[in-house]
Structure formats: C-alpha cells, structure tokens
Design a protein around this motif. Sequence first.
Motif, PDB file in Angstrom:
ATOM      1  N   LYS A  36       0.835  -1.206   0.000  1.00 17.61           N
ATOM      2  CA  LYS A  36       0.000   0.000   0.000  1.00 17.61           C
ATOM      3  C   LYS A  36       0.870   1.257   0.000  1.00 17.61           C
ATOM      4  CE  LYS A  36      -3.961   1.846   2.357  1.00 17.61           C
ATOM      5  NZ  LYS A  36      -4.458   1.984   3.700  1.00 17.61           N
ATOM      6  N   ASN A  39       1.947   2.004  -3.326  1.00 15.21           N
ATOM      7  CA  ASN A  39       0.855   2.154  -4.289  1.00 15.21           C
ATOM      8  C   ASN A  39       0.693   0.923  -5.191  1.00 15.21           C
ATOM      9  OD1 ASN A  39      -1.270   3.606  -5.310  1.00 15.21           O
ATOM     10  ND2 ASN A  39      -0.039   4.588  -6.901  1.00 15.21           N
ATOM     11  N   LEU A 202      -2.766   7.374 -11.868  1.00 14.73           N
ATOM     12  CA  LEU A 202      -1.825   6.443 -11.247  1.00 14.73           C
ATOM     13  C   LEU A 202      -0.585   7.269 -10.980  1.00 14.73           C
ATOM     14  CD1 LEU A 202      -1.719   3.112 -13.308  1.00 14.73           C
ATOM     15  CD2 LEU A 202      -2.210   3.339 -10.904  1.00 14.73           C
ATOM     16  N   ASN A 203       0.042   7.105  -9.854  1.00 12.34           N
ATOM     17  CA  ASN A 203       1.262   7.888  -9.724  1.00 12.34           C
ATOM     18  C   ASN A 203       2.463   7.083 -10.189  1.00 12.34           C
ATOM     19  OD1 ASN A 203       2.580   6.525  -7.699  1.00 12.34           O
ATOM     20  ND2 ASN A 203       1.701   7.724  -6.060  1.00 12.34           N
ATOM     21  N   LYS A 205       5.006   5.670  -8.953  1.00 14.21           N
ATOM     22  CA  LYS A 205       5.451   4.453  -8.273  1.00 14.21           C
ATOM     23  C   LYS A 205       4.726   3.204  -8.745  1.00 14.21           C
ATOM     24  CE  LYS A 205       6.837   6.186  -3.772  1.00 14.21           C
ATOM     25  NZ  LYS A 205       6.349   6.293  -2.411  1.00 14.21           N
ATOM     26  N   GLY A 206       3.440   3.336  -9.010  1.00 17.01           N
ATOM     27  CA  GLY A 206       2.659   2.148  -9.343  1.00 17.01           C
ATOM     28  C   GLY A 206       2.818   1.675 -10.770  1.00 17.01           C
TER      29      GLY A 206
END
Length: 315
Positions: A36, A39, A202-203, A205-206
């Motif tokens: 989590k 992400n 979506l940022n 990292k994901g």
Amino acid sequence: MKITLMILLIFVIIFMLFYGGYYLIRPSQKGEEILKDLNLPHPTIIAHRGASNIAPESTEAAFIKAVEMGVDYVEADIHRTKDGKIVVLHDSNLKRTSNVEEIYPDRQNNHVNTFTYNELLKLDFGSWFNEKHPNKADEEYNNLKIITLERLLEIAEHGKQSTGVVLDLKDVWKYPSIEKDIIEILQREKWYGKQRKSSKELNDKGNILIFSFNLKTLKTFKELAPSITRVLLLNQNMLSIRGWKRWLDLAEECSHGLAVKETLTWPWNLALAHNRKLFVFPYVINKTWQLRIGAHINSSGYITDRPELVLRFLK
Ligand code: G3P
C-alpha cells in the motif's frame, strides 16, 4: 509424584511444540501494508511475458491478452539491439522463440545484441508457438514481430484500465548504461517523471517496476530514478550461495521487494522480509495448489504465465 511430574513435563513439551510451530508458520500480515505504501495492489497479479500460456510469450498478442484480462502488471524481459533499440525478449539468443534458423542460419546462436532492429523485424516470433502447441494455435500468431519498449508501454496504457509494466533487465553486463536509456524512454513516453499522457490516475510508483538479478542495476535505478519501485530477483542458485538473511541485507540497500523463483517462500522467511519492509513475490505460479498455499500465507503477489487462472482463483 514422579509420574505426575512426567505427565506435566510432557504437556509442557507438547504445548511448546504446538506454540513454536504455530509461531513459525503463522502468515505475516504486513505485506499488504508494504504494498500500500508503494501504491501497489494486494495481491499484485503479474503476467509473466504476457499471457504466455495461451499466446507466444513476449509478443503483442500475449501482452494484449493479459491487459484485456485485467492484470495489474505485464512483465517483459529487456534487451538492447546492436543499433540501440530497447526490445522485449526473454532469451539471450533467438533460437527458441523465432525462425532465426531459417532467416539467418549462420547466426542462430548469436546474442540478440548482435542484430540490428531491422534485422530482428525480419523474424517471426509467433509460429513456433503454433507448432509447439497445436491445441492453442491461432493464425493470428503467425509472423508476430519483436516489439520495442515504446510499443509495450502503448499496449499497457490502452487497456480498459491502465496496466502497469514490469521490466526485467536481462544480461545487463552486455549493455552499459541501459538503465539511462530506459529512464529516457520512460520520461519521453511520460511514464516517469512528468504528468502521464492518459487521464487515468496512477502515480509514478505504481506504473513501472524494475526487476533485476543484478544488484548494481538496482542501485543505478535507485540513484537515477528513486521513485521507481525496484525488485531483486532470486533463484535457487543464488539462495544456495548466500542465505535468505544475507539476501535481505543486500535487498534492503537497493530494492523494495524480492521475487523468488519456483517456491512460495516459507512463512517465517516472509515475516523476516516483511519486518524489513520488503515484499516478496513468488514466480512462476501456474498451478492451483500453489495458489492455495499462496492464499494461506497471504502472498503479496503472483507472477504467472496463467493470469486467467490466477484471476479466476482470486475472484
Ligand atoms: O518475473 C521474474 C522473471 O522474469 C525472472 O525469471 O525465468 O523469466 O528469467 P525468468
């Protein structure tokens, strides 16, 4: 009196064995929290070389199928051609998954990096699958072309939902500065560093995960693109050279998690990794019994050739 003491002692031993056993095999619940923070979904479903059980691995067909199924990530192995194109292919040579024997008979054992991109475009990366798996054959698989990293990103971005991409960098010692080349492409395609092209939220990292067996490559990514999530790959050979704890020490320095070959890691090993804030993905998980164990130990993810099976199981 002696007998009473003996019975008491036996009870204490049995209790300790049960309690100790439970302590060792109880599943760690921390994996979900770790994902989590990065992400990532729990469990993360990663299609290994695309939906490679039902379509020729690492081709457009396999990636499109996986994206349409709704996996979280498609996994692709990366090489660089003689003229500097970043392409998707697992093996170091072209023998197993193309008709190189027919088109370039003298070069069938040559490394992929001795071919230019245009030379690779003359090869068929799909027909071998139809020949090997007549029961899964499809005319559409004939004459599939090698794909570039840019094309892979395009496929991932245009699914119903934005699919993430795992890049597994192969033979890195043959490709000086490949890390820089990849980051440049990700930036150009707006997959890293800037606002994404698509409106889907979506940022950074994901979206991209970097996988590597090579600690130096992971360290380079940490330095050049720190917000990209990095995963250290381990196989049985590596685990026989260094123990789990030593690998955790090394992973902690350069990665956010580990992907471990063939076996679903023992619960106590998972707990050790989770205590250091490292997640663990097993690969390659293609059988229902493996998924049952995975569910029991609350596995953080599944790297699979059969995303259709994993998605059905998890539903
Ligand atoms: O996702 C892990 C995987 O890419 C590493 O294994 O067998 O595909 O090289 P392999």
